[in-house]
Design a protein around this motif. Structure first.
Motif, PDB file in Angstrom:
ATOM      1  N   VAL A 105       5.341   5.127  10.241  1.00 42.22           N
ATOM      2  CA  VAL A 105       4.091   5.556   9.623  1.00 42.22           C
ATOM      3  C   VAL A 105       4.183   7.015   9.181  1.00 42.22           C
ATOM      4  CG1 VAL A 105       1.745   6.221  10.236  1.00 42.22           C
ATOM      5  CG2 VAL A 105       2.495   3.888  10.617  1.00 42.22           C
ATOM      6  N   ASP A 106       4.751   7.845  10.030  1.00 40.37           N
ATOM      7  CA  ASP A 106       4.908   9.260   9.678  1.00 40.37           C
ATOM      8  C   ASP A 106       5.733   9.419   8.407  1.00 40.37           C
ATOM      9  OD1 ASP A 106       3.440  10.068  11.781  1.00 40.37           O
ATOM     10  OD2 ASP A 106       5.116  10.832  12.987  1.00 40.37           O
ATOM     11  N   ASP A 109       3.810   8.310   5.400  1.00 40.89           N
ATOM     12  CA  ASP A 109       2.788   9.300   5.062  1.00 40.89           C
ATOM     13  C   ASP A 109       3.404  10.471   4.297  1.00 40.89           C
ATOM     14  OD1 ASP A 109       0.598   7.993   6.007  1.00 40.89           O
ATOM     15  OD2 ASP A 109       0.531   9.007   7.942  1.00 40.89           O
ATOM     16  N   HIS A 110       4.553  10.920   4.781  1.00 45.74           N
ATOM     17  CA  HIS A 110       5.261  11.989   4.080  1.00 45.74           C
ATOM     18  C   HIS A 110       5.565  11.595   2.644  1.00 45.74           C
ATOM     19  CE1 HIS A 110       6.294  14.400   7.721  1.00 45.74           C
ATOM     20  NE2 HIS A 110       6.296  15.347   6.810  1.00 45.74           N
ATOM     21  N   VAL A 112       4.139   9.365   0.776  1.00 44.42           N
ATOM     22  CA  VAL A 112       2.928   9.281  -0.042  1.00 44.42           C
ATOM     23  C   VAL A 112       2.508  10.679  -0.479  1.00 44.42           C
ATOM     24  CG1 VAL A 112       0.457   8.774   0.043  1.00 44.42           C
ATOM     25  CG2 VAL A 112       2.093   7.105   0.888  1.00 44.42           C
ATOM     26  N   GLN A 113       2.507  11.626   0.444  1.00 48.74           N
ATOM     27  CA  GLN A 113       2.153  12.999   0.113  1.00 48.74           C
ATOM     28  C   GLN A 113       3.039  13.533  -1.007  1.00 48.74           C
ATOM     29  OE1 GLN A 113      -0.988  13.171   1.331  1.00 48.74           O
ATOM     30  NE2 GLN A 113      -0.393  15.282   0.847  1.00 48.74           N
TER      31      GLN A 113
ATOM     32  N   CYS B  57       8.464  -1.367   7.972  1.00 49.60           N
ATOM     33  CA  CYS B  57       7.202  -1.803   7.366  1.00 49.60           C
ATOM     34  C   CYS B  57       7.119  -3.320   7.294  1.00 49.60           C
ATOM     35  CB  CYS B  57       7.052  -1.235   5.960  1.00 49.60           C
ATOM     36  SG  CYS B  57       6.998   0.552   5.884  1.00 49.60           S
ATOM     37  N   ARG B  91       3.255   1.468   3.108  1.00 54.51           N
ATOM     38  CA  ARG B  91       2.604   2.284   4.132  1.00 54.51           C
ATOM     39  C   ARG B  91       1.485   1.504   4.812  1.00 54.51           C
ATOM     40  NH1 ARG B  91      -0.947   7.759   3.557  1.00 54.51           N
ATOM     41  NH2 ARG B  91      -2.077   6.442   2.082  1.00 54.51           N
ATOM     42  N   LYS B  92       0.751   0.757   3.998  1.00 52.18           N
ATOM     43  CA  LYS B  92      -0.313  -0.067   4.552  1.00 52.18           C
ATOM     44  C   LYS B  92       0.252  -1.019   5.614  1.00 52.18           C
ATOM     45  CE  LYS B  92      -4.091  -3.033   3.008  1.00 52.18           C
ATOM     46  NZ  LYS B  92      -4.559  -3.894   1.906  1.00 52.18           N
ATOM     47  N   TYR B  95       1.058   0.703   8.829  1.00 50.75           N
ATOM     48  CA  TYR B  95      -0.117   0.895   9.683  1.00 50.75           C
ATOM     49  C   TYR B  95      -0.487  -0.392  10.401  1.00 50.75           C
ATOM     50  CZ  TYR B  95      -1.236   5.720   8.590  1.00 50.75           C
ATOM     51  OH  TYR B  95      -1.206   7.082   8.516  1.00 50.75           O
TER      52      TYR B  95
END
Lengths: 147, 147
Positions: A105-106, A109-110, A112-113, B57, B91-92, B95
């Motif tokens: 997840v981390d 997230d990176h 995506v940023q 994922c 990413r979804k 999660y």
DNA sequence: ATAGTTAGTTCGTGTAACTCGAAGTCAATC
DNA sequence: GATTGACTTCGAGTTACACGAACTAACTAT
């Protein structure tokens, strides 16, 4: 309360094939109705819960079969100890899976940023030609689910 | 910095078979030395990072192949958008995996508590004849890794 | 120099956990 | 009375590796 194959599969978000498979290899109990069709009850629900969780810990079908065998033994103190040891072991693996999930997840997230910034034009397109890059690199592991 | 097959596999805690497989199906780049042996570098590391994460994922090898193809396209704004969409989607799923891992850990923690009490004699042995029982039952799901 | 060890190579088969299709059964419905 | 729907069993197919066999090339020990 009882459930048909279809209903039962839907409850756990798996295919009917999977449920059929589990009953066929005798890790998931079910009754049969007058037309020889599988009928699932509370007991099935509890077992399916257990199977789902053991799988979540990364256990193989063989591991689960083994556990099922143990569960059919009488509830002596000795057997309790055995079950407890298995549960402890599997819990440890569950925590490993959890930390891996967190790492993933981390990372995402990176990512995506990173893409957001590029697409916003906040930083120029050529800032990072490598698609997959991360700072804390060789920490990604725990991928293989061996005993 | 370069790495041998063995070293590289060890870094990611997977078997050499797996790494060989990934290079064979062309999702993991590697050079060859004078003896035709695989040599891995920074680029391989970055790709392996990506593969590990996509797998984390719940992506299939085919999904990963698809992503690899996309990554070889020129870095236009349009392609950036495509990559971004994939990353968002994955990413979804990351999660989802995380929340499932949490549920599993919770369940196992409950189990451990339960066994501890029984083995301590805090509650009598016959308090819960069912081995797998939980309160918030039909919420366990997300098990199948379908798109 | 010969033998053995180590670390790789390709190729092809084996395995786990489903996944699916074919062919058939049975009860309900049009 | 044919069709529909939800099931049955059985056997074959698929994915993502896992592994052995047979080979090669470099080092190392006798």
């Amino acid at each position: 309360m009882t459930y048909s194959l279809k209903q039962f599969a839907a409850m756990f978000h798996v295919t009917e094939y999977t449920i059929r498979y589990y009953t066929d290899i005798n890790i998931l109990p079910c009754e049969r109705d007058g037309q020889n069709r599988r009928v699932f009850n509370e007991k099935s629900l509890n077992w399916m819960q257990g199977i789902t969780c053991l799988k979540g810990c990364g256990a193989s079908i063989d591991d689960i079969k083994e556990y099922c065998k143990l569960c059919k033994l009488p509830e002596s103190h000795e057997n309790m100890q055995k079950w407890y040891q298995i549960i402890l072991h599997q819990r440890k693996r569950a925590y490993q899976q959890l930390s891996e999930a967190k790492a993933t997840v981390d990372y995402m997230d990176h990512k995506v940023q990173h893409y957001k910034q590029i697409l916003n034009g906040t930083i120029p397109d050529d800032s990072n030609p490598q698609k997959w890059t991360r700072e804390n690199r060789p920490t990604m592991h725990l991928t293989n689910n061996k005993k």
